[in-house]
Design a protein around this motif. Structure first.
Motif, mmCIF file in Angstrom:
data_model
loop_
_atom_site.group_PDB
_atom_site.id
_atom_site.type_symbol
_atom_site.label_atom_id
_atom_site.label_comp_id
_atom_site.label_asym_id
_atom_site.label_seq_id
_atom_site.Cartn_x
_atom_site.Cartn_y
_atom_site.Cartn_z
ATOM 1 N N PHE A 275 69.649 65.623 57.800
ATOM 2 C CA PHE A 275 70.746 65.748 56.525
ATOM 3 C C PHE A 275 72.153 65.163 56.399
ATOM 4 C CE2 PHE A 275 74.271 68.446 54.694
ATOM 5 C CZ PHE A 275 73.732 68.393 53.535
ATOM 6 N N SER A 276 72.586 64.831 57.545
ATOM 7 C CA SER A 276 73.704 64.118 57.847
ATOM 8 C C SER A 276 73.406 62.638 57.411
ATOM 9 C CB SER A 276 74.274 64.398 59.176
ATOM 10 O OG SER A 276 74.400 65.694 59.685
ATOM 11 N N ILE A 277 72.504 62.076 57.921
ATOM 12 C CA ILE A 277 71.891 60.702 57.627
ATOM 13 C C ILE A 277 72.038 60.493 55.969
ATOM 14 C CG2 ILE A 277 70.337 58.759 57.899
ATOM 15 C CD1 ILE A 277 70.009 60.056 60.496
ATOM 16 N N PHE A 278 71.080 61.341 55.442
ATOM 17 C CA PHE A 278 70.976 61.497 53.778
ATOM 18 C C PHE A 278 72.210 61.619 53.288
ATOM 19 C CE2 PHE A 278 66.400 62.536 55.224
ATOM 20 C CZ PHE A 278 65.873 61.245 54.642
ATOM 21 N N MET B 9 69.036 67.860 51.764
ATOM 22 C CA MET B 9 68.573 69.093 52.450
ATOM 23 C C MET B 9 67.027 69.137 52.132
ATOM 24 S SD MET B 9 68.868 71.706 54.640
ATOM 25 C CE MET B 9 70.518 71.894 54.640
ATOM 26 N N PHE B 10 66.480 69.048 51.277
ATOM 27 C CA PHE B 10 64.912 68.829 51.021
ATOM 28 C C PHE B 10 64.400 67.780 51.719
ATOM 29 C CE2 PHE B 10 61.575 66.836 48.381
ATOM 30 C CZ PHE B 10 60.531 67.937 48.508
ATOM 31 N N LEU B 11 64.961 66.668 51.611
ATOM 32 C CA LEU B 11 64.539 65.223 52.431
ATOM 33 C C LEU B 11 64.510 65.607 53.918
ATOM 34 C CD1 LEU B 11 65.995 62.447 50.288
ATOM 35 C CD2 LEU B 11 63.728 63.215 50.201
ATOM 36 N N SER B 12 65.561 66.160 54.253
ATOM 37 C CA SER B 12 65.642 66.656 55.990
ATOM 38 C C SER B 12 64.647 67.428 56.324
ATOM 39 C CB SER B 12 66.970 66.878 56.141
ATOM 40 O OG SER B 12 67.598 68.299 55.650
ATOM 41 N N LEU C 283 57.127 60.005 68.362
ATOM 42 C CA LEU C 283 57.485 61.118 67.225
ATOM 43 C C LEU C 283 58.829 60.812 66.370
ATOM 44 C CD1 LEU C 283 56.690 64.571 68.845
ATOM 45 C CD2 LEU C 283 55.492 63.478 66.742
ATOM 46 N N VAL C 284 59.676 60.585 67.032
ATOM 47 C CA VAL C 284 61.356 60.357 66.486
ATOM 48 C C VAL C 284 61.264 58.759 65.858
ATOM 49 C CG1 VAL C 284 63.468 59.853 66.925
ATOM 50 C CG2 VAL C 284 62.463 61.813 67.945
ATOM 51 N N GLN C 285 60.518 58.110 66.161
ATOM 52 C CA GLN C 285 60.430 56.617 65.617
ATOM 53 C C GLN C 285 59.564 56.697 64.384
ATOM 54 O OE1 GLN C 285 57.660 54.695 65.100
ATOM 55 N NE2 GLN C 285 58.865 52.825 64.239
ATOM 56 N N SER C 286 58.535 57.286 64.353
ATOM 57 C CA SER C 286 57.809 57.409 62.964
ATOM 58 C C SER C 286 58.692 57.998 61.940
ATOM 59 C CB SER C 286 56.546 58.242 63.254
ATOM 60 O OG SER C 286 56.717 59.464 63.585
ATOM 61 N N ARG C 287 59.611 59.260 62.178
ATOM 62 C CA ARG C 287 60.277 59.961 61.334
ATOM 63 C C ARG C 287 61.409 59.367 60.870
ATOM 64 N NH1 ARG C 287 56.205 62.251 59.534
ATOM 65 N NH2 ARG C 287 57.573 63.528 57.856
ATOM 66 N N VAL C 288 62.175 58.714 61.974
ATOM 67 C CA VAL C 288 63.370 57.953 61.482
ATOM 68 C C VAL C 288 62.977 56.647 60.714
ATOM 69 C CG1 VAL C 288 65.184 56.174 62.385
ATOM 70 C CG2 VAL C 288 64.494 58.555 63.838
ATOM 71 N N PHE C 289 61.913 56.228 60.814
ATOM 72 C CA PHE C 289 61.535 54.969 59.886
ATOM 73 C C PHE C 289 61.141 55.375 58.397
ATOM 74 C CE2 PHE C 289 58.226 52.142 58.360
ATOM 75 C CZ PHE C 289 58.925 50.773 58.665
ATOM 76 N N ILE C 290 60.455 56.614 58.593
ATOM 77 C CA ILE C 290 60.322 57.185 57.275
ATOM 78 C C ILE C 290 61.467 57.615 56.456
ATOM 79 C CG2 ILE C 290 59.117 59.286 55.996
ATOM 80 C CD1 ILE C 290 56.989 59.213 58.034
ATOM 81 N N ALA C 291 62.498 58.066 57.252
ATOM 82 C CA ALA C 291 63.631 58.603 56.699
ATOM 83 C C ALA C 291 64.588 57.315 56.036
ATOM 84 C CB ALA C 291 64.569 59.240 57.838
ATOM 85 N N LEU C 292 64.659 56.516 56.924
ATOM 86 C CA LEU C 292 65.379 55.113 56.635
ATOM 87 C C LEU C 292 64.817 54.469 55.118
ATOM 88 C CD1 LEU C 292 66.091 53.591 60.216
ATOM 89 C CD2 LEU C 292 67.749 54.663 58.669
ATOM 90 N N LEU C 293 63.424 54.370 55.350
ATOM 91 C CA LEU C 293 62.754 53.987 54.075
ATOM 92 C C LEU C 293 63.124 54.800 52.568
ATOM 93 C CD1 LEU C 293 59.257 53.019 55.165
ATOM 94 C CD2 LEU C 293 61.107 51.370 54.501
ATOM 95 N N ILE C 294 62.932 56.297 53.116
ATOM 96 C CA ILE C 294 63.279 56.859 51.854
ATOM 97 C C ILE C 294 65.041 56.492 51.350
ATOM 98 C CG2 ILE C 294 63.823 59.567 51.124
ATOM 99 C CD1 ILE C 294 61.522 60.106 52.792
ATOM 100 N N LEU C 295 65.682 56.693 52.521
ATOM 101 C CA LEU C 295 67.035 56.422 52.101
ATOM 102 C C LEU C 295 67.292 55.026 51.513
ATOM 103 C CD1 LEU C 295 69.997 57.519 52.318
ATOM 104 C CD2 LEU C 295 70.141 56.553 54.849
#
Length: 878
Positions: free
Chosen positions: A73-76, A120-123, A169-181
Motif C-alpha cells: 500500500f505504501s509503495i502504491f 488498498m485494492f491493489l495491495s 514469492l516476493v520477487q514475483s509479487r514485487v515485479f507485478i506490483a512495479l509493473l502495475i505501478l
C-alpha cells in the motif's frame, strides 16, 4: 402526583435497562454462536495447555498479511501521491482549462478518495498469495543456520529451506506490483502530457525521471529473478532417472547464459533510463536487446543444448557428469540422514555345533513368531471379553519382564460405539455412560506351539503375574472409534468394567476437555455439535467436562498440521498410566540436489524424525519432544512457537525407554539407500550394485519383506538391544545382499549399520529358503498329514536372524481348522541355515535339532577328509 410520575419514570428506566441487558445478552449469544468454531478451538487449545500457541498462530498469519499489505500500500500510494502532487504544482491555468472529465481531474489532482481505495485494492490483490504462504515468511524470520553447505554452490542449506522460497514469492509479487505501478504512472503522466501537447509543450522532466526510476526498479526485479534462477538449477530433473540436480550442461552452459542475461539486462536498464531522460543511447540499447534475445534463445531452445550434449557430453558422459553425480549422492545421503551409515562386512558361515543353545537362548526367546494380523485374531477371541470392546491395532515393544529384556506384542482395549447393541445406542450411553476403553493386553513375541498362550498383561480388571500394572487403565483418548464426544464426570456415572453381575462405575478426574460450567458454554457446544441435549440434560454438573477430538491422530494434526505423522501409533504402559507415542517427521522438497521421492501422498527430498509426541490416554495431554536437535526445521519451529517443544531429556524415563526407530522412516531411508549406497560415482553411473527389498513367499504369491523389529546383540555382543531390520537383495536377483539394521535403544538410537554380504558368495534369501523348506522330506510329509486331516496350513512371516557368524531363517507354522472359523494355532517352528531344515514345537528344540544336524555334517566332513587334508581344504577355502 409528583411521586407517581417519578415512580413511572423509574419504571420506564428499569424496563429500558432490563431490555438493553436482554438485547446485549442476545447479541452476545448470537455472536458466540456465529463464532462457535473459533470459540471451540480457543477453548480446546486452552484445555491442552497451548493457549499462547493458539494465539501465536493467529498472530503470525495476520501479521504477515498486515505487514505485506502495508508495504505494498505504501509503495502504491506514495508513488501515486508523489506524481499527483507534482502534477498539481506544475499545472498552469491555461492547461487546467482542458477538460479531461471528472475522473481525469481526480486522477490528476490526486484525490484521496481515489488513491487510498485504489492503493488498498491493489495491495491486497498483490499480498493475498503471500498471505497464503505466511508460514514460509515466519520460517524466513526464525530459520536458523544449519552450518552445512550445499554441494553445488556452497551456500548454507538453510538458504534453500527458509530464504529461497520467500525470495521467489516476493520477487514475483514485487515485479507485478512495479509493473502495475509503472502502468498507472504512465497513464497519469500520459494524461498530463496529452494536455501539454494541446498547449504545444514537451514532456515534463521530473515525470521522465520518475518513470525512468520505475523502469530501473523493474529491471532490478527481473535481474533478481535471474539471480534466483541460478539457485533453482539445484532442482533440475533432466538427468533422471540416473541422478537428480544439475549436470554438466546446467553448470557449464546454462549457468553462464543466466549470468549473461543478468549483465545484459542491467545494461539495457541503464540505457533505458538514459534514453528516457537524455533521449540518446538507442543504438547501443538496441544492440543489447538483440544480444539479450539471442541469449534467451540459446538458453530456452532445446536444439542447442541437445547438440552440445550429443557431440560433447554424451560421448564421454561418465567423465563429464562424474562430479555432479558425486554432488547428488552426497546431498541425497545427507537429505535422508544416511551420511553416517556404518557398513560392516558380514561373511556368513555354517552353523557351528560348538555354539550352545543357552548362549543364544535369550535371542530365541525374543523372536517374533506372530504377525499383527494373526495375533489380532487371538486377541479378539481371547481378550475382548465384551462385545463393545475392540483392539484397533497391535503394537510391538520391549519391556523388562522378571529382569529379562523381552520383546512383546501389546494392544489397547478401546471402546467401539459401533459394537454397542442397537437398543443401547442411546444418547446417555453414547455420551455419558460408555466413555472410555479399559487397559491393554500384552504377550511375549515368541510363543511355543506346545504350551498354552502366555499373557504378560490380560483381563478386566488388569491382571499380571509379572508386575506390569498401572494406576490409570482407562482409555479416554485412543486410535480407534473415538469420533464421539463424551461428557464426564456426570450424575449418571461412567461404566468402567463388568465384574460378575455388577457394573463398576467411575468418575473422570482428569483435566482434559472443556468445562461445561456455564449456560453460554453449553449453548455454544450444543450449537457446534448440533445436539440440544448438551444444553438441556440434567445429568451434567458444574464439574462436567466435554471431551472431544479424542482420536490421537486428530489431536496431533489439529495441534501441529505441519508435522508429518508416522503411520503407526503405539501404546505404552507405565505405573502412572497408559500413553500413546507418535513419531513425527519434518519434511521439505527444497533440499538442494537431493533425490526426491513420493511416500503416501507426500513429495519431499529431505526428512528427519525430529519429534516424538506423547499423548496421555487418560487426560489427552499432548507433549512434543525434540529428538533431533540438529534438524534446522524443528529448530525453526522451536523458535517460532516457544513452549511447544520440549527437550529430549525432559521426557520421563518410563516413556523414553520405549521410544523406537519408526518403521516408516526406516523404510523411506532404505528405499533411498538401496541405490545411493553406491557412493563411488563410477559404480553409481553403471548402477551395478542396486538393491531392492527382499521378497518372501505367502502361499504362491511373492511379497516384499517389510522392516520388522528384532531383539539382538548385533551392535554390542552379549547386550540385547531392540532393533529394526530390513533384508536387501540385488536388483532382480533373489540372493541376500545385505541386512540393514537401525538401533532403538539408548546411545545407539538412530544408528544405522549395514551388514554387507560378499558379492561373490551366495547367501539365500527368504524366497530361496522357502524352496529348501519345501524340499525337506520330513517337513513335506508332516504338511501332507495335516492337510489330509482337514487342517489349513498357514505359514507365518520368515524371520532372518543373524546369530554369531551364521544367518538363521525361522518360519512359524500355524494351523486353522477348515470346518469352522477359529483362531490360528501355532503348531511348529521351521528353522534352517541354508543347507538343512528342521521343524519342531519350539525355537529351542528347533535350534537344538539344527545344531545336531550341523554336528553331523561336521563329523561327515572330518571322516571324508583326514586332519591334514582338512587343514589343506580350509586353507584352500580361505
Amino acid at each position: 402526583m409528583h411521586d407517581n410520575e417519578q415512580r413511572r419514570s423509574w419504571k420506564r428506566i428499569s424496563w429500558v435497562v432490563f431490555g438493553s441487558m436482554i438485547g446485549i445478552a442476545v447479541i452476545i449469544l448470537i455472536s458466540a454462536l456465529y463464532m462457535s468454531n473459533f470459540l471451540i478451538d480457543m477453548w480446546w487449545f486452552d484445555s491442552v495447555g497451548y493457549s499462547l500457541y493458539f494465539w501465536l498462530r493467529l498472530l503470525y498469519r495476520y501479521a504477515v498479511f498486515t505487514i505485506v499489505t502495508i508495504v505494498f500500500f505504501s509503495i502504491f500510494f506514495l508513488n501515486f501521491r508523489l506524481a499527483t502532487r507534482y502534477l498539481r504544482k506544475t499545472t498552469t491555468p491555461s492547461e487546467s482549462k482542458f477538460r479531461l472529465g471528472r475522473l481525469g481531474r481526480s486522477l490528476k489532482t490526486g484525490s484521496r478518495f481515489v488513491y487510498i481505495p485504489l492503493s488498498m485494492f491493489l495491495s491486497i490483490i498483490v499480498a493475498i498469495p503471500l498471505f497464503q504462504h505466511w508460514e514460509e515468511f515466519i520460517f524466513y524470520i526464525f530459520g536458523p543456520s544449519s552450518g552445512i553447505p550445499d554441494t553445488v554452490f556452497g551456500r548454507d542449506i538453510s538458504y534453500y529451506l527458509f530464504s529461497y522460497p520467500v525470495y521467489t514469492l516476493v520477487q514475483s509479487r514485487v515485479f507485478i506490483a512495479l509493473l502495475i505501478l509503472f502502468v498507472g504512472l504512465a497513464i497519469l503522466y500520459g494524461l498530463e502530457h496529452y494536455t501539454r501537447v494541446k498547449e504545444k509543450k514537451g514532456f515534463r522532466r521530473l515525470a521522465a525521471w520518475h518513470l525512468a526510476v520505475m523502469a530501473g526498479l523493474i529491471t532490478l526485479a527481473a535481474i533478481w529473478n535471474f539471480s534466483l534462477q541460478r539457485y533453482g538449477l539445484v532442482y533440475v530433473t533432466k538427468h533422471e532417472p540416473l541422478f537428480f540436480g544439475p549436470g554438466y550442461l546446467e553448470v557449464k552452459y546454462e549457468l553462464v547464459l543466466i549470468w549473461a542475461q543478468m549483465l545484459l539486462l542491467a545494461g539495457i536498464g541503464i540505457l533505458a533510463m538514459v534514453a528516457v531522460i537524455r533521449r540518446r543511447g538507442f543504438v547501443i540499447g538496441g544492440i543489447l536487446v538483440a544480444c539479450f534475445l539471442l541469449v534467451v534463445g540459446l538458453r530456452h531452445v532445446d536444439f542447442v543444448g541437445k547438440e552440445i550434449a550429443r557431440y560433447w557430453v554424451d560421448p564421454d558422459r561418465l567423465v563429464r557428469e562424474k562430479p555432479y553425480i558425486d554432488k547428488n549422492v552426497r546431498a541425497t545421503l545427507h537429505g535422508y540422514g544416511l551420511d553416517r551409515v556404518e557398513v560392516r562386512d558380514f561373511r556368513p558361515g555354517l552353523l557351528s555345533a560348538g555354539i550352545d543353545a543357552p548362549s543364544v537362548g535369550k535371542v530365541l526367546r525374543n523372536v517374533p513368531l506372530w504377525e499383527e494380523g494373526e495375533l489380532k485374531a487371538v486377541y479378539d477371541e481371547l481378550q475382548v471379553l465384551r462385545t463393545y470392546y475392540d483392539f484397533p491395532d497391535i503394537g510391538v515393544g520391549r519391556y523388562t519382564v522378571e529382569r529379562d529384556y523381552q520383546q512383546v506384542f501389546l494392544a489397547a482395549r478401546e471402546l467401539n460405539y459401533d459394537l454397542l447393541p442397537g437398543t443401547a445406542r442411546t444418547w446417555v450411553n453414547k455420551h455419558l455412560d460408555y466413555t472410555h476403553g479399559y487397559g491393554l493386553v500384552m504377550s511375549p513375541a515368541s510363543q511355543t506351539g506346545a504350551d498354552p498362550f502366555v499373557w504378560f498383561v490380560h483381563g478386566i480388571p488388569l491382571e499380571s503375574q509379572f508386575g506390569i500394572l498401572t494406576n490409570r487403565p482407562e482409555i479416554y483418548f485412543g486410535v480407534g472409534q473415538f469420533n464421539q464426544f463424551v461428557i464426564a464426570p456426570n450424575e449418571s456415572g461412567e461404566f468402567d468394567y463388568a465384574r460378575e453381575d455388577q457394573f463398576v462405575t467411575s468418575h473422570y478426574g482428569g483435566h482434559g476437555g472443556v468445562k461445561l460450567s456455564s449456560l453460554p458454554t453449553r449453548a455454544v457446544f450444543a450449537y457446534h455439535f448440533k445436539d440440544k441435549n448438551i444444553l438441556v440434560s440434567t445429568l451434567l454438573t458444574d464439574e462436567s467436562r466435554i471431551l472431544f477430538r479424542r482420536n490421537v491422530l486428530e489431536r496431533i494434526r489439529t495441534l501441529a498440521p505441519y508435522l508429518l505423522p508416522d503411520g503407526k501409533i503405539y501404546p505404552v504402559i507405565t505405573p502412572d498410566g497408559l500413553y500413546w507415542i507418535q513419531d513425527a517427521y519434518t519434511i521439505s522438497d527444497r533440499y538442494p540436489a537431493s533425490q526426491p521421492m513420493d511416500f503416501q501422498g507426500h513429495h519431499f527430498n529431505y526428512i528427519r524424525n525430529s519429534v516424538k509426541i506423547v499423548v496421555d490416554a487418560y487426560d489427552g495431554s499432548v507433549d512434543f519432544y525434540i529428538f533431533d536437535p540438529k534438524d534446522p526445521i524443528v529448530r525453526a519451529y522451536n523458535r517460532i512457537y516457544p513452549g511447544l517443544f520440549k527437550d529430549r531429556d525432559e521426557m520421563p524415563d518410563a516413556l523414553k525407554k520405549h521410544v523406537r526407530y519408526p518403521k516408516d522412516f526406516f523404510e523411506i531411508q532404505m528405499s533411498m539407500y538401496r541405490k545411493y549406497h553406491q557412493t563411488d560415482p563410477v559404480t553409481f553411473f553403471e548402477q551395478e550394485d542396486v538393491w531392492e527389498f527382499a521378497k518372501t513367499l505367502q502361499g504362491k504369491n511373492s511379497l516384499r519383506v517389510q522392516p520388522y523389529y528384532l531383539t539382538l546383540d548385533l551392535f554390542e555382543p552379549g547386550t540385547l538391544e531392540f532393533l529394526i531390520m530390513q533384508p536387501m537383495t540385488p536388483l532382480g536377483v533373489d540372493n541376500l545382499r545385505a541386512l540393514a539394521v537401525g538401533g532403538c535403544d539408548g546411545e545407539n538410537y538412530g544408528k544405522i549399520i549395514i551388514y554387507s554380504f560378499p558379492k561373490g558368495e551366495v547367501v539365500y534369501s527368504p524366497v530361496q529358503m522357502a524352496a529348501i523348506i519345501n524340499a525337506e522330506p520330513t517337513i513335506a510329509e508332516q504338511f501332507n498329514l495335516w492337510d489330509m486331516s482337514g487342517s489349513r496350513i498357514q505359514r507365518g512371516k520368515m524371520v532372518i536372524l543373524p546369530v554369531n557368524n551364521t544367518v538363521i531363517y525361522i518360519q512359524p507354522i500355524f494351523l486353522e481348522a477348515k470346518t469352522r472359523r477359529t483362531i490360528p494355532e501355532l503348531q511348529r517352528v521351521v528353522m534352517t541355515e541354508g543347507h538343512v531344515a528342521v521343524m519342531d514345537k519350539s525355537l529351542e528344540a528347533a535350534y537344538a535339532g539344527l545344531r545336531a544336524r550341523a554336528k553331523e555334517m561336521e563329523q561327515r566332513a572330518q571322516s571324508r577328509f583326514p586332519a591334514s587334508e582338512q587343514d589343506k581344504k580350509q586353507d584352500g577355502d580361505k
